[in-house]
Design a protein around this motif. Structure first.
Motif, PDB file in Angstrom:
ATOM      1  N   ARG A   1       0.814  -1.222   0.000  1.00  0.00           N
ATOM      2  CA  ARG A   1       0.000   0.000   0.000  1.00  0.00           C
ATOM      3  C   ARG A   1       0.844   1.267   0.000  1.00  0.00           C
ATOM      4  O   ARG A   1       0.312   2.364  -0.189  1.00  0.00           O
ATOM      5  CB  ARG A   1      -0.959  -0.010   1.187  1.00  0.00           C
ATOM      6  CG  ARG A   1      -2.174  -0.889   0.965  1.00  0.00           C
ATOM      7  CD  ARG A   1      -3.293  -0.585   1.963  1.00  0.00           C
ATOM      8  NE  ARG A   1      -4.532  -1.196   1.520  1.00  0.00           N
ATOM      9  CZ  ARG A   1      -4.905  -2.444   1.782  1.00  0.00           C
ATOM     10  NH1 ARG A   1      -4.082  -3.212   2.519  1.00  0.00           N
ATOM     11  NH2 ARG A   1      -6.037  -2.914   1.336  1.00  0.00           N
TER      12      ARG A   1
ATOM     13  N   ARG B   1       0.007   2.230  -7.444  1.00  0.00           N
ATOM     14  CA  ARG B   1      -0.735   1.296  -8.286  1.00  0.00           C
ATOM     15  C   ARG B   1      -1.150   0.044  -7.516  1.00  0.00           C
ATOM     16  O   ARG B   1      -2.253  -0.479  -7.696  1.00  0.00           O
ATOM     17  CB  ARG B   1       0.075   0.942  -9.523  1.00  0.00           C
ATOM     18  CG  ARG B   1       0.212   2.118 -10.486  1.00  0.00           C
ATOM     19  CD  ARG B   1       1.175   1.846 -11.614  1.00  0.00           C
ATOM     20  NE  ARG B   1       1.316   3.014 -12.480  1.00  0.00           N
ATOM     21  CZ  ARG B   1       2.070   4.067 -12.179  1.00  0.00           C
ATOM     22  NH1 ARG B   1       2.770   4.107 -11.047  1.00  0.00           N
ATOM     23  NH2 ARG B   1       2.140   5.102 -13.008  1.00  0.00           N
ATOM     24  N   LEU B   2      -0.263  -0.433  -6.672  1.00  0.00           N
ATOM     25  CA  LEU B   2      -0.618  -1.588  -5.844  1.00  0.00           C
ATOM     26  C   LEU B   2      -1.729  -1.224  -4.864  1.00  0.00           C
ATOM     27  O   LEU B   2      -2.658  -2.010  -4.641  1.00  0.00           O
ATOM     28  CB  LEU B   2       0.613  -2.086  -5.082  1.00  0.00           C
ATOM     29  CG  LEU B   2       1.754  -2.648  -5.926  1.00  0.00           C
ATOM     30  CD1 LEU B   2       2.925  -3.038  -5.033  1.00  0.00           C
ATOM     31  CD2 LEU B   2       1.286  -3.842  -6.742  1.00  0.00           C
TER      32      LEU B   2
ATOM     33  N   ALA C   1      -4.058   1.045  -5.231  1.00  0.00           N
ATOM     34  CA  ALA C   1      -5.326   1.174  -5.952  1.00  0.00           C
ATOM     35  C   ALA C   1      -5.950  -0.193  -6.227  1.00  0.00           C
ATOM     36  O   ALA C   1      -7.172  -0.369  -6.118  1.00  0.00           O
ATOM     37  CB  ALA C   1      -5.099   1.919  -7.260  1.00  0.00           C
ATOM     38  N   ARG C   2      -5.119  -1.165  -6.553  1.00  0.00           N
ATOM     39  CA  ARG C   2      -5.647  -2.498  -6.846  1.00  0.00           C
ATOM     40  C   ARG C   2      -6.108  -3.213  -5.581  1.00  0.00           C
ATOM     41  O   ARG C   2      -7.125  -3.911  -5.586  1.00  0.00           O
ATOM     42  CB  ARG C   2      -4.588  -3.321  -7.580  1.00  0.00           C
ATOM     43  CG  ARG C   2      -4.481  -2.929  -9.052  1.00  0.00           C
ATOM     44  CD  ARG C   2      -3.150  -3.324  -9.672  1.00  0.00           C
ATOM     45  NE  ARG C   2      -3.122  -3.038 -11.107  1.00  0.00           N
ATOM     46  CZ  ARG C   2      -2.977  -1.829 -11.630  1.00  0.00           C
ATOM     47  NH1 ARG C   2      -2.865  -0.780 -10.835  1.00  0.00           N
ATOM     48  NH2 ARG C   2      -2.968  -1.661 -12.945  1.00  0.00           N
TER      49      ARG C   2
ATOM     50  N   ALA D   1      -9.505  -1.826  -4.508  1.00  0.00           N
ATOM     51  CA  ALA D   1     -10.631  -2.000  -5.426  1.00  0.00           C
ATOM     52  C   ALA D   1     -11.602  -3.046  -4.865  1.00  0.00           C
ATOM     53  O   ALA D   1     -11.185  -3.994  -4.179  1.00  0.00           O
ATOM     54  CB  ALA D   1     -10.129  -2.449  -6.797  1.00  0.00           C
TER      55      ALA D   1
ATOM     56  N   GLU E   1     -13.106  -5.486  -6.190  1.00  0.00           N
ATOM     57  CA  GLU E   1     -12.894  -6.849  -6.678  1.00  0.00           C
ATOM     58  C   GLU E   1     -11.479  -7.348  -6.398  1.00  0.00           C
ATOM     59  O   GLU E   1     -11.036  -8.349  -6.976  1.00  0.00           O
ATOM     60  CB  GLU E   1     -13.169  -6.907  -8.190  1.00  0.00           C
ATOM     61  CG  GLU E   1     -12.163  -6.189  -9.075  1.00  0.00           C
ATOM     62  CD  GLU E   1     -12.375  -4.682  -9.159  1.00  0.00           C
ATOM     63  OE1 GLU E   1     -11.684  -4.038  -9.962  1.00  0.00           O
ATOM     64  OE2 GLU E   1     -13.238  -4.160  -8.410  1.00  0.00           O
ATOM     65  N   ALA E   2     -10.773  -6.692  -5.499  1.00  0.00           N
ATOM     66  CA  ALA E   2      -9.358  -7.003  -5.279  1.00  0.00           C
ATOM     67  C   ALA E   2      -9.155  -8.424  -4.771  1.00  0.00           C
ATOM     68  O   ALA E   2      -9.938  -8.943  -3.976  1.00  0.00           O
ATOM     69  CB  ALA E   2      -8.763  -6.023  -4.280  1.00  0.00           C
ATOM     70  N   ASN E   3      -8.068  -9.042  -5.254  1.00  0.00           N
ATOM     71  CA  ASN E   3      -7.613 -10.316  -4.725  1.00  0.00           C
ATOM     72  C   ASN E   3      -6.625 -10.049  -3.594  1.00  0.00           C
ATOM     73  O   ASN E   3      -6.215  -8.915  -3.352  1.00  0.00           O
ATOM     74  CB  ASN E   3      -6.897 -11.125  -5.820  1.00  0.00           C
ATOM     75  CG  ASN E   3      -7.831 -11.523  -6.937  1.00  0.00           C
ATOM     76  OD1 ASN E   3      -8.816 -12.200  -6.718  1.00  0.00           O
ATOM     77  ND2 ASN E   3      -7.515 -11.084  -8.140  1.00  0.00           N
TER      78      ASN E   3
ATOM     79  N   TYR F   1      -3.071  -9.783  -1.906  1.00  0.00           N
ATOM     80  CA  TYR F   1      -1.834  -9.304  -2.514  1.00  0.00           C
ATOM     81  C   TYR F   1      -1.007 -10.482  -3.004  1.00  0.00           C
ATOM     82  O   TYR F   1      -0.873 -11.495  -2.322  1.00  0.00           O
ATOM     83  CB  TYR F   1      -1.023  -8.485  -1.514  1.00  0.00           C
ATOM     84  CG  TYR F   1       0.302  -8.030  -2.073  1.00  0.00           C
ATOM     85  CD1 TYR F   1       0.345  -7.216  -3.204  1.00  0.00           C
ATOM     86  CD2 TYR F   1       1.499  -8.436  -1.506  1.00  0.00           C
ATOM     87  CE1 TYR F   1       1.553  -6.807  -3.742  1.00  0.00           C
ATOM     88  CE2 TYR F   1       2.715  -8.025  -2.025  1.00  0.00           C
ATOM     89  CZ  TYR F   1       2.721  -7.208  -3.148  1.00  0.00           C
ATOM     90  OH  TYR F   1       3.918  -6.804  -3.679  1.00  0.00           O
TER      91      TYR F   1
ATOM     92  N   PRO G   1      -4.891 -12.570 -10.573  1.00  0.00           N
ATOM     93  CA  PRO G   1      -6.309 -12.342 -10.840  1.00  0.00           C
ATOM     94  C   PRO G   1      -6.941 -13.556 -11.510  1.00  0.00           C
ATOM     95  O   PRO G   1      -6.267 -14.328 -12.191  1.00  0.00           O
ATOM     96  CB  PRO G   1      -6.300 -11.129 -11.791  1.00  0.00           C
ATOM     97  CG  PRO G   1      -4.977 -10.471 -11.555  1.00  0.00           C
ATOM     98  CD  PRO G   1      -4.021 -11.571 -11.223  1.00  0.00           C
TER      99      PRO G   1
ATOM    100  N   SER H   1      -6.030 -15.475 -15.067  1.00  0.00           N
ATOM    101  CA  SER H   1      -4.687 -15.066 -15.500  1.00  0.00           C
ATOM    102  C   SER H   1      -4.019 -16.126 -16.371  1.00  0.00           C
ATOM    103  O   SER H   1      -3.361 -15.797 -17.363  1.00  0.00           O
ATOM    104  CB  SER H   1      -3.800 -14.777 -14.287  1.00  0.00           C
ATOM    105  OG  SER H   1      -4.245 -13.640 -13.602  1.00  0.00           O
TER     106      SER H   1
END
Length: 228
Positions: free
Chosen positions: A182, A186-187, A189-190, A193, A195-197, A199, A203, A206
């Motif tokens: 964090r 970019r990490l 933001a993902r 989100a 729908e985030a998986n 860390y 996804p 993939s």
């Protein structure tokens, strides 16, 4: 079980069960003999040693992969099924992934698979040398894609053997990893989100996405060649 009632097939199938549950580090002749209700010395009568047993087990599971017909399906669909079948097999037997670092696998099960891979890429129009490279590239991608699940299975077993709550330790580690991630926009933001998986988790889809990008690149290479 007496030595003369044991068979190599039964030993190998039992070894695969043990490998699936305990990984490479959990396979030894004493544990295997206990599962077979037989002395370890009786097991040695049918297989030379642990290394030989791992080779036999690996080749056995390679037979699980269904072999498609590239002439009936077309080369790209056949290549997709071959790669998908390998990926699924490695998911069922995650001990095989780290074993590639210490074993040189061979046998009729792997050979039949490798031979069809080469035939598939040759049917697309690649030369023999190009088919070798294409097959090796796709294989490396599949193996790398299976590494995450295999590593998680190995780590969970190790934490469990140490007497820890494996699930709790794993979740604690992932939480710390996410805290570090964090710090980077970019990490972050993902991870934030909806729908985030978790860390570092790939996804959903993939593997399929990467495989089709790879095969699409091979197809584009063929399409860009001058007509003969």
């Amino acid at each position: 079980m007496a030595r003369d009632t044991l068979t190599q097939e039964h030993i190998v199938s039992t070894a695969i069960e043990l490998l699936d549950e305990e990984g490479l580090e959990g396979l030894n002749m004493r544990s295997l003999g206990k599962r077979l209700d037989s002395a370890a010395t009786a097991v040695y009568w049918h297989v030379k040693n642990k290394d030989n047993l791992v080779l036999l087990a690996a080749d056995h599971v390679w037979h699980e992969i269904e072999l498609p017909d590239p002439e009936a399906l077309g080369w790209r669909e056949a290549a997709t099924r071959l790669a998908g079948g390998l990926h699924a097999m490695l998911g069922r037997h995650p001990w095989l992934v780290p074993a590639f670092g210490t074993y040189l696998f061979y046998g009729p099960g792997k050979a039949r698979y490798d031979d069809l891979c080469l035939a598939t890429y040759e049917s697309a129009g690649f030369t023999a040398a190009e088919a070798d490279r294409a097959a090796a590239t796709v294989f490396t991608f599949v193996l790398g894609s299976a590494l995450s699940a295999a590593s998680e299975a190995s780590l969970t077993r190790r934490l469990g053997r140490d007497g820890d709550d494996a699930k709790a330790r794993f979740e604690e580690t992932m939480t710390k990893a996410a805290e570090v991630a964090r710090r980077f926009p970019r990490l972050r933001a993902r991870l934030d989100a909806p729908e985030a998986n978790a860390y570092a988790a790939a996804p959903e889809g993939s593997f399929e996405f990467g495989l089709q990008m790879l095969l699409g690149g091979l197809e584009a290479e063929l399409a860009g060649r001058p007509a003969r």
